[in-house]
Design a protein around this motif. Structure first.
Motif, PDB file in Angstrom:
ATOM      1  N   GLU A  61       6.481  18.596   0.210  1.00 45.55           N
ATOM      2  CA  GLU A  61       7.394  19.079   1.247  1.00 45.55           C
ATOM      3  C   GLU A  61       8.219  17.940   1.841  1.00 45.55           C
ATOM      4  OE1 GLU A  61       5.833  21.997   4.286  1.00 45.55           O
ATOM      5  OE2 GLU A  61       6.071  20.221   5.554  1.00 45.55           O
ATOM      6  N   ASP A  62       7.577  16.838   2.191  1.00 44.68           N
ATOM      7  CA  ASP A  62       8.266  15.674   2.771  1.00 44.68           C
ATOM      8  C   ASP A  62       7.425  14.446   2.433  1.00 44.68           C
ATOM      9  OD1 ASP A  62       9.352  13.648   4.364  1.00 44.68           O
ATOM     10  OD2 ASP A  62       9.957  15.068   5.925  1.00 44.68           O
ATOM     11  N   LEU A  63       7.712  13.842   1.290  1.00 49.59           N
ATOM     12  CA  LEU A  63       6.896  12.746   0.788  1.00 49.59           C
ATOM     13  C   LEU A  63       6.858  11.568   1.750  1.00 49.59           C
ATOM     14  CD1 LEU A  63       5.174  11.714  -1.563  1.00 49.59           C
ATOM     15  CD2 LEU A  63       7.276  10.846  -2.616  1.00 49.59           C
ATOM     16  N   GLY A 103       1.820   9.038   7.295  1.00 52.00           N
ATOM     17  CA  GLY A 103       0.474   9.373   7.754  1.00 52.00           C
ATOM     18  C   GLY A 103      -0.602   8.654   6.966  1.00 52.00           C
ATOM     19  N   ILE A 104      -0.448   8.608   5.635  1.00 50.95           N
ATOM     20  CA  ILE A 104      -1.451   7.943   4.795  1.00 50.95           C
ATOM     21  C   ILE A 104      -1.558   6.468   5.162  1.00 50.95           C
ATOM     22  CG2 ILE A 104      -2.030   7.265   2.436  1.00 50.95           C
ATOM     23  CD1 ILE A 104      -0.584   9.840   1.495  1.00 50.95           C
ATOM     24  N   VAL A 105      -0.426   5.801   5.270  1.00 51.26           N
ATOM     25  CA  VAL A 105      -0.432   4.358   5.571  1.00 51.26           C
ATOM     26  C   VAL A 105      -1.035   4.096   6.941  1.00 51.26           C
ATOM     27  CG1 VAL A 105       1.049   2.359   6.012  1.00 51.26           C
ATOM     28  CG2 VAL A 105       1.475   3.815   4.013  1.00 51.26           C
ATOM     29  N   THR A 148       0.788  -8.416   1.864  1.00 52.93           N
ATOM     30  CA  THR A 148       0.592  -9.780   1.359  1.00 52.93           C
ATOM     31  C   THR A 148      -0.691  -9.928   0.552  1.00 52.93           C
ATOM     32  OG1 THR A 148      -0.501 -10.360   3.441  1.00 52.93           O
ATOM     33  CG2 THR A 148       1.873 -10.804   3.272  1.00 52.93           C
ATOM     34  N   GLN A 149      -1.539  -8.911   0.549  1.00 50.73           N
ATOM     35  CA  GLN A 149      -2.801  -8.999  -0.172  1.00 50.73           C
ATOM     36  C   GLN A 149      -2.873  -7.941  -1.260  1.00 50.73           C
ATOM     37  OE1 GLN A 149      -5.531  -8.820   3.299  1.00 50.73           O
ATOM     38  NE2 GLN A 149      -6.279 -10.820   2.614  1.00 50.73           N
ATOM     39  N   PRO A 150      -3.431  -8.317  -2.405  1.00 49.74           N
ATOM     40  CA  PRO A 150      -3.493  -7.349  -3.523  1.00 49.74           C
ATOM     41  C   PRO A 150      -4.466  -6.214  -3.223  1.00 49.74           C
ATOM     42  CG  PRO A 150      -4.710  -9.343  -4.076  1.00 49.74           C
ATOM     43  CD  PRO A 150      -4.000  -9.620  -2.780  1.00 49.74           C
ATOM     44  N   LEU A 151      -4.077  -5.029  -3.642  1.00 52.71           N
ATOM     45  CA  LEU A 151      -4.919  -3.843  -3.490  1.00 52.71           C
ATOM     46  C   LEU A 151      -5.008  -3.146  -4.843  1.00 52.71           C
ATOM     47  CD1 LEU A 151      -3.351  -2.276  -0.259  1.00 52.71           C
ATOM     48  CD2 LEU A 151      -5.581  -3.379  -0.393  1.00 52.71           C
ATOM     49  N   SER A 152      -6.077  -2.397  -5.023  1.00 52.02           N
ATOM     50  CA  SER A 152      -6.154  -1.545  -6.212  1.00 52.02           C
ATOM     51  C   SER A 152      -6.791  -0.217  -5.829  1.00 52.02           C
ATOM     52  CB  SER A 152      -6.947  -2.219  -7.337  1.00 52.02           C
ATOM     53  OG  SER A 152      -8.311  -2.325  -6.994  1.00 52.02           O
ATOM     54  N   ILE A 153      -6.338   0.836  -6.468  1.00 49.43           N
ATOM     55  CA  ILE A 153      -6.883   2.180  -6.260  1.00 49.43           C
ATOM     56  C   ILE A 153      -7.340   2.706  -7.605  1.00 49.43           C
ATOM     57  CG2 ILE A 153      -6.417   4.542  -5.534  1.00 49.43           C
ATOM     58  CD1 ILE A 153      -4.207   3.483  -3.723  1.00 49.43           C
ATOM     59  N   CYS A 180       0.828  -1.214   0.000  1.00 50.36           N
ATOM     60  CA  CYS A 180       0.000   0.000   0.000  1.00 50.36           C
ATOM     61  C   CYS A 180       0.860   1.260   0.000  1.00 50.36           C
ATOM     62  CB  CYS A 180      -0.986  -0.012   1.168  1.00 50.36           C
ATOM     63  SG  CYS A 180      -0.257   0.138   2.805  1.00 50.36           S
ATOM     64  N   ARG A 181       2.001   1.225   0.680  1.00 52.02           N
ATOM     65  CA  ARG A 181       2.868   2.416   0.703  1.00 52.02           C
ATOM     66  C   ARG A 181       3.369   2.733  -0.700  1.00 52.02           C
ATOM     67  NH1 ARG A 181       5.635   4.899   4.991  1.00 52.02           N
ATOM     68  NH2 ARG A 181       7.308   6.282   4.305  1.00 52.02           N
ATOM     69  N   ASP A 182       3.751   1.680  -1.439  1.00 51.61           N
ATOM     70  CA  ASP A 182       4.226   1.884  -2.808  1.00 51.61           C
ATOM     71  C   ASP A 182       3.111   2.423  -3.698  1.00 51.61           C
ATOM     72  OD1 ASP A 182       6.198   1.524  -4.999  1.00 51.61           O
ATOM     73  OD2 ASP A 182       4.710   0.073  -5.710  1.00 51.61           O
ATOM     74  N   LEU A 183       1.883   1.917  -3.498  1.00 47.89           N
ATOM     75  CA  LEU A 183       0.750   2.402  -4.296  1.00 47.89           C
ATOM     76  C   LEU A 183       0.534   3.892  -4.076  1.00 47.89           C
ATOM     77  CD1 LEU A 183      -2.089  -0.303  -4.102  1.00 47.89           C
ATOM     78  CD2 LEU A 183      -0.645   0.290  -6.037  1.00 47.89           C
TER      79      LEU A 183
END
Length: 590
Positions: free
Chosen positions: A171-173, A179-181, A196-201, A153-156
């Motif tokens: 400013e600071d990715l 915070g998002i994660v 470990t589980q697939p996600l899609s956005i 999820c962080r990579d997404l």
């Protein structure tokens, strides 16, 4: 076919093409105004943001008037001829068949007709009471969404932010991603941290701009179920931007798209596809509310009317006088099965009210063009709205005939109301407090004070601030809904109550000092809590600064110097921690 009919057909086709040309001109200018929202956000040009909102609202009216003027040129026929309009509608329906934004185009046709005719000539064979086409579920969302897939999820979210449309750097990715994660995991479970589980956005390709914020809106699919996603982006006004919070619940999304907030600036060339996408994530929102949020208030009005007609056909309860203390300016009624109130300006106002019908209408127009910052209910204004007479209770009908006789016409089995406003029904604050627990009372009074402060910081002084003029939403927010005495805060003259000069002054029944029409005495605000000592206790604990003249005068100085209030549609506690010590941003946060 007679010569007259042939001429009418030719004139009708020219009229239909002229109206469609007017619509295309409007829609192109509308999209251009919306596309400029990104530049305004990145330049932190908040004054221009406010001006653009007003300009976009005025644009529709200007294009309608312009189209009416052209209609008189393209045909030598009487453009008030109803038969001609019937034929013009038929021709227009052919022109907009399979049109990508046909529903907005049909509303534009209605508006042009209404500019020529009185609203009581509503008939589906002349205008689009119902649409000429069915709004079907889009077969594909490829044209409005961007899909991100993966296990991490962080990579997404990293890819989503890196590929966003913003020219400003973040400013600071990494801090933003932290915070998002954390918010995502808090909403959807710790197991997503392991990837470990697939996600899609599915991210809507256009960013939603409003006020001083930008919102990336989409849908996160978790275990095959779609959930809302909103990333709120702020400009630090130092050359970069940052994510202020990430929201992943339906309730949070509903508040962001609240009926008490202004329309978004969003590049939506396919409005229905955007509306359909959002409706899936907020199924409790009505179609008109979503179109309103997307920046199409006139079409929202069309959708509202259609929904009202359908509801009246499928229900049998009667309109009644709205519960609560009766107002001195408006008479208000509602339908128990429908959470909308209908407000009519009374023929006469009881003292001490000194406003006129036109002043009241001007104040409602002011609200429609002002930044409502989540604290003023949206209203729809109607002329000559027709209701079935038998749906009005005898008590309500008698009340309307007594206090607003000039505004109603009984025509057979119909009741025509010449002019009214509609608003979402909310529980009046004074009624809410009667059955609220102590904790609920405290929260409501905190919200009441926040509402007054936030409105005032946006240069709106409520004027009349008794508890009955504020409502409580299902999310517990307090919203102002009585606009007959509002005025710009910068027009007010805040004063201390003068100290009596002698005993004679002190004993005098009325005030011994002169009071101007714009004079406000904050010390008198305590009177709004008459008979409610607990509410007053809570208010004075949290908002006693509202009793101080200096508070109001200081706010006036800030507004006059160009200050634009920072108010965002989520609780202060939801903001990422690293920004909590930014004094500029949290002064008036919700």
């Amino acid at each position: 076919m007679t010569e007259t009919a042939i001429t009418h057909n030719s004139s009708a086709r020219r009229m239909a093409k002229t109206v469609l040309n007017g619509f295309n001109s409007y829609f192109a200018d509308y999209l251009n105004a919306t596309l400029a929202a990104k530049a305004r956000f990145e330049k932190a040009d908040w004054q221009a943001v406010q001006q653009a909102n007003v300009m976009r609202l005025e644009l529709y009216k200007e294009k309608v008037h312009q189209t009416v003027n052209f209609l008189a040129i393209v045909t030598n026929r009487d453009i008030r001829n109803l038969d001609l309009w019937r034929q013009a509608k038929s021709a227009y329906s052919q022109l907009v068949s399979n049109f990508p934004n046909f529903e907005i185009a049909e509303t534009f046709f209605n508006s042009v007709f209404a500019d020529v005719h009185d609203h009581d000539k509503i008939d589906d064979d002349i205008i689009y009471v119902l649409s000429s086409q069915l709004l079907v579920q889009p077969s594909s969302e490829y044209s409005i969404t961007i899909r991100y897939q993966g296990n991490d999820c962080r990579d997404l979210f990293r890819r989503l932010l890196q590929e966003s449309e913003f020219s400003l750097p973040f400013e600071d990715l990494e801090d933003d991603l932290d915070g998002i994660v954390e918010n995502f995991i808090a909403q959807h479970g710790e197991h997503h941290r392991r990837g470990t589980q697939p996600l899609s956005i599915d991210l809507l390709e256009s960013v939603f701009y409003r006020g001083k914020a930008a919102y990336m809106v989409g849908r996160v699919s978790v275990d095959g179920v779609g959930h809302p996603m909103i990333l709120a982006i702020l400009n630090n006004e130092r050359g970069s931007c940052y994510v202020d919070t990430a929201l992943f619940s339906q309730d949070d999304m509903s508040v962001v798209f609240s009926f008490a907030r202004n329309h978004f600036m969003v590049d939506a060339p396919l409005p229905y596809q955007y509306a359909h996408f959002l409706k899936q994530l907020m199924p409790n929102k009505r179609d008109y509310e979503i179109y309103n949020a997307l920046g199409f208030p006139k079409h929202a009005k069309t959708e509202f009317y259609r929904e009202l007609v359908q509801h009246l056909r499928s229900s049998d309860d009667q309109f009644i006088i709205a519960p609560g203390i009766k107002g001195m300016v408006m008479t208000v009624f509602t339908l128990p099965s429908y959470n909308i109130v209908f407000k009519i300006i009374k023929d006469k106002f009881a003292p001490p009210k000194e406003v006129t019908h036109e002043i009241v209408r001007d104040r409602y127009r002011l609200v429609s063009r002002h930044d409502r910052i989540g604290r003023m209910a949206d209203t729809q204004e109607f002329d000559n709205l027709v209701f079935p007479l038998d749906r009005f209770s005898p008590e309500l009908l008698a009340e309307l005939q007594k206090v607003a006789a000039s505004q109603i016409v009984i025509d057979g089995d119909r009741l025509i109301i010449r002019h009214l406003y509609t608003e979402r029904y909310m529980t009046p604050l004074n009624i809410y407090l009667e059955s609220a627990s102590e904790t609920e009372q405290r929260n409501a009074i905190e919200e009441y004070g926040n509402c007054i402060k936030q409105l005032s910081a946006a240069n709106i002084f409520p004027g009349d601030m008794p508890l009955k003029n504020f409502g409580v939403t299902r999310h517990g927010r307090v919203v102002f809904y009585d606009y007959d005495e509002i005025e710009l805060l910068t027009d007010c003259n805040f004063r201390h109550i003068p100290v009596p000069r002698n005993e004679e002054d002190e004993m005098r029944a009325g005030t011994w000092y002169t009071v101007g029409p714009q004079d406000i005495f904050p010390e008198e605000f305590r009177l709004f809590f008459s008979g409610r000592p607990k509410a007053r206790e809570f208010f004075e604990e949290m908002h006693s600064d509202l009793y101080q003249v200096e508070f109001w005068q200081g706010l006036q100085q800030k507004i006059r110097s160009g200050y634009v209030v920072d108010v965002f549609p989520y609780r202060r506690a939801k903001r990422f921690k690293r920004h909590q010590d930014d004094d500029r941003l949290q002064i008036y946060s919700s």
